[in-house]
Design a protein around this motif. Structure first.
Motif, PDB file in Angstrom:
ATOM      1  N   LYS A   1       0.874  -1.141  -0.143  1.00 44.09           N
ATOM      2  CA  LYS A   1       0.078   0.022  -0.074  1.00 44.09           C
ATOM      3  C   LYS A   1       1.105   1.282  -0.031  1.00 44.09           C
ATOM      4  O   LYS A   1       0.570   2.295  -0.746  1.00 44.09           O
ATOM      5  CB  LYS A   1      -0.892  -0.128   1.099  1.00 44.09           C
TER       6      LYS A   1
ATOM      7  N   HIS B   1       1.887   1.650  -3.474  1.00 40.64           N
ATOM      8  CA  HIS B   1       0.552   1.967  -4.238  1.00 40.64           C
ATOM      9  C   HIS B   1       0.350   3.495  -4.138  1.00 40.64           C
ATOM     10  O   HIS B   1       0.045   4.398  -5.123  1.00 40.64           O
ATOM     11  CB  HIS B   1      -0.614   1.225  -3.935  1.00 40.64           C
ATOM     12  N   TRP B   2       0.340   4.060  -2.865  1.00 38.74           N
ATOM     13  CA  TRP B   2       0.322   5.508  -2.579  1.00 38.74           C
ATOM     14  C   TRP B   2       1.193   6.365  -3.044  1.00 38.74           C
ATOM     15  O   TRP B   2       1.006   7.823  -3.498  1.00 38.74           O
ATOM     16  CB  TRP B   2      -0.037   5.791  -0.992  1.00 38.74           C
TER      17      TRP B   2
ATOM     18  N   HIS C   1       0.710   1.719  -9.959  1.00 39.44           N
ATOM     19  CA  HIS C   1      -0.197   1.963  -8.691  1.00 39.44           C
ATOM     20  C   HIS C   1      -1.198   0.875  -8.782  1.00 39.44           C
ATOM     21  O   HIS C   1      -1.635   0.249  -7.621  1.00 39.44           O
ATOM     22  CB  HIS C   1      -0.871   3.337  -9.125  1.00 39.44           C
TER      23      HIS C   1
ATOM     24  N   ASP D   1      -1.579  -2.416  -5.831  1.00 39.12           N
ATOM     25  CA  ASP D   1      -2.625  -2.822  -5.161  1.00 39.12           C
ATOM     26  C   ASP D   1      -2.889  -4.072  -5.078  1.00 39.12           C
ATOM     27  O   ASP D   1      -3.446  -4.865  -4.408  1.00 39.12           O
ATOM     28  CB  ASP D   1      -3.743  -1.732  -5.746  1.00 39.12           C
TER      29      ASP D   1
HETATM   30 FE   LIG Z   1      -5.993   2.901  -3.636  1.00 33.17          FE
END
Ligand SMILES: [Fe+2]
Length: 156
Positions: free
Chosen positions: A35, A38-39, A50, A54
């Motif tokens: 995460k 991802h962020w 991205h 996830d």
């Molecule tokens: Fe998200």
């Protein structure tokens, strides 16, 4: 250990609970690191990475849930709080300064590999303890982690 009519000897179940909980902590750590990637990823491959990161998070959470519920099925207590994870995970802290896609790919690949190794070792450890069900769980997780590593490294 909680009382149960499970037929495996208590000592074997306790050993499997410890093995599963150790890998549960590392798996939850991987889920959060995915995460983070991802962020925070940026760059020309943003949307692909991205979404890929996830996917790693989702897969890790599914694996964690399977491990945790195997713990409770064996009469143990699943250790999945943030503090337990921080104290027990086999992973190093994520590379917090990672910025571009290539850096996040490298950092997350290292985290996936950091879980894949103890999970692979757990396949034989569970089999030797006479718990084919737990060994099978780790076999499936190992195959999934090998696939995730391939997906991430293919972007490197
Ligand atoms: Fe998200």
């Amino acid at each position: 250990m909680h009382p149960t009519s499970h037929d495996l000897p208590k000592a074997s179940r306790a050993a499997m609970v410890a093995l599963l909980n150790a890998n549960l902590a590392t798996t939850l750590d991987l889920a959060l690191q995915a995460k983070y990637a991802h962020w925070n990823v940026k760059g020309p491959s943003f949307i692909a990475l991205h979404e890929l990161f996830d996917q790693v998070h989702t897969a890790a959470m599914t694996m964690a849930d399977t491990m945790a519920e195997r713990v409770t099925a064996l009469g143990g207590t699943a250790g999945g709080t943030a503090r337990i994870v921080a104290a027990s995970s086999a992973l190093k802290e994520y590379r917090l300064k990672a910025a571009g896609g290539a850096e996040h790919v490298k950092a997350l690949a290292a985290a996936i590999a950091g879980l894949a190794k103890p999970v692979r070792n757990a396949i034989d450890a569970a089999a030797q303890a006479g718990d084919a069900g737990t060994s099978d769980l780790f076999t499936g997780a190992s195959r999934e982690l090998d696939k995730l590593l391939w997906l991430v490294e293919a972007h490197g």
